[in-house]
Design an enzyme around this catalytic site. Sequence first.
Site, short mmCIF file in Angstrom:
data_model
loop_
_atom_site.label_atom_id
_atom_site.label_comp_id
_atom_site.label_asym_id
_atom_site.label_seq_id
_atom_site.Cartn_x
_atom_site.Cartn_y
_atom_site.Cartn_z
N CYS A 1 0.84 -1.20 0.00
CA CYS A 1 0.00 0.00 0.00
C CYS A 1 0.88 1.26 0.00
O CYS A 1 0.56 2.25 -0.66
CB CYS A 1 -0.94 0.01 1.20
SG CYS A 1 -2.38 -1.07 1.02
N HIS B 1 -6.22 -2.75 -1.33
CA HIS B 1 -5.63 -3.72 -0.41
C HIS B 1 -6.52 -4.95 -0.29
O HIS B 1 -7.65 -4.87 0.19
CB HIS B 1 -5.41 -3.12 0.98
CG HIS B 1 -4.76 -4.10 1.92
ND1 HIS B 1 -3.39 -4.23 2.01
CD2 HIS B 1 -5.28 -5.04 2.74
CE1 HIS B 1 -3.10 -5.19 2.86
NE2 HIS B 1 -4.24 -5.71 3.31
N GLY C 1 4.86 -19.38 2.14
CA GLY C 1 5.93 -18.44 1.87
C GLY C 1 5.48 -17.00 1.69
O GLY C 1 6.27 -16.15 1.30
N HIS D 1 -0.40 -10.33 -4.37
CA HIS D 1 0.56 -10.05 -5.43
C HIS D 1 0.85 -11.33 -6.19
O HIS D 1 0.82 -12.43 -5.64
CB HIS D 1 1.85 -9.45 -4.88
CG HIS D 1 2.51 -10.27 -3.82
ND1 HIS D 1 2.07 -10.28 -2.51
CD2 HIS D 1 3.56 -11.13 -3.86
CE1 HIS D 1 2.83 -11.10 -1.80
NE2 HIS D 1 3.74 -11.65 -2.60
N HIS E 1 3.82 -13.00 -8.52
CA HIS E 1 5.19 -12.95 -9.00
C HIS E 1 5.20 -13.36 -10.46
O HIS E 1 4.55 -14.37 -10.83
CB HIS E 1 6.08 -13.96 -8.26
CG HIS E 1 6.19 -13.74 -6.78
ND1 HIS E 1 7.29 -13.16 -6.20
CD2 HIS E 1 5.35 -14.04 -5.76
CE1 HIS E 1 7.12 -13.13 -4.88
NE2 HIS E 1 5.96 -13.66 -4.60
#
Length: 111
Positions: A7, A46, A91, A98, A100
Amino acid sequence: MSECVFCKIVSGEIPSNKIYEDEKVMAFYDIAPKAPVHFLIIPKQHISGVDRIDGTNSKIISEIFETITKVAADLGVDSYRVVTNNGTQAGQTVFHLHFHVLGGGPLGDMA
Ligand code: AMP
Ligand code: ZN
């Protein structure tokens, strides 16, 4: 959500190596890359993780994946892995949803 690092990246309070941004999503390079190309894509809103996706917010997922496609193409990366960790044992260390995106070279095996 002032304690959330992502954020803070969205608000500009913390700097990032930004690749893409629109009104709903943002993509920036991971600070500790685990592949030659490693960026993260997040909703600006968020959401703490995949386990908080429901009918009220799931549209953002298609927008995230449309943006992954676009950003990867812009970076010239056509072979890549998309990973999201949900929960500490998986993890997850940043509790703002998010994905990756890892690529730019051989990645090795992974489930
Ligand atoms: P995860 O462990 O799946 O929650 O992924 C969090 C990722 O965020 C890790 O790969 C970190 O290297 C990355 N990260 C943490 N802080 C920052 C930051 N300020 N800028 C860019 N990436 C970050
Ligand atoms: Zn957040």
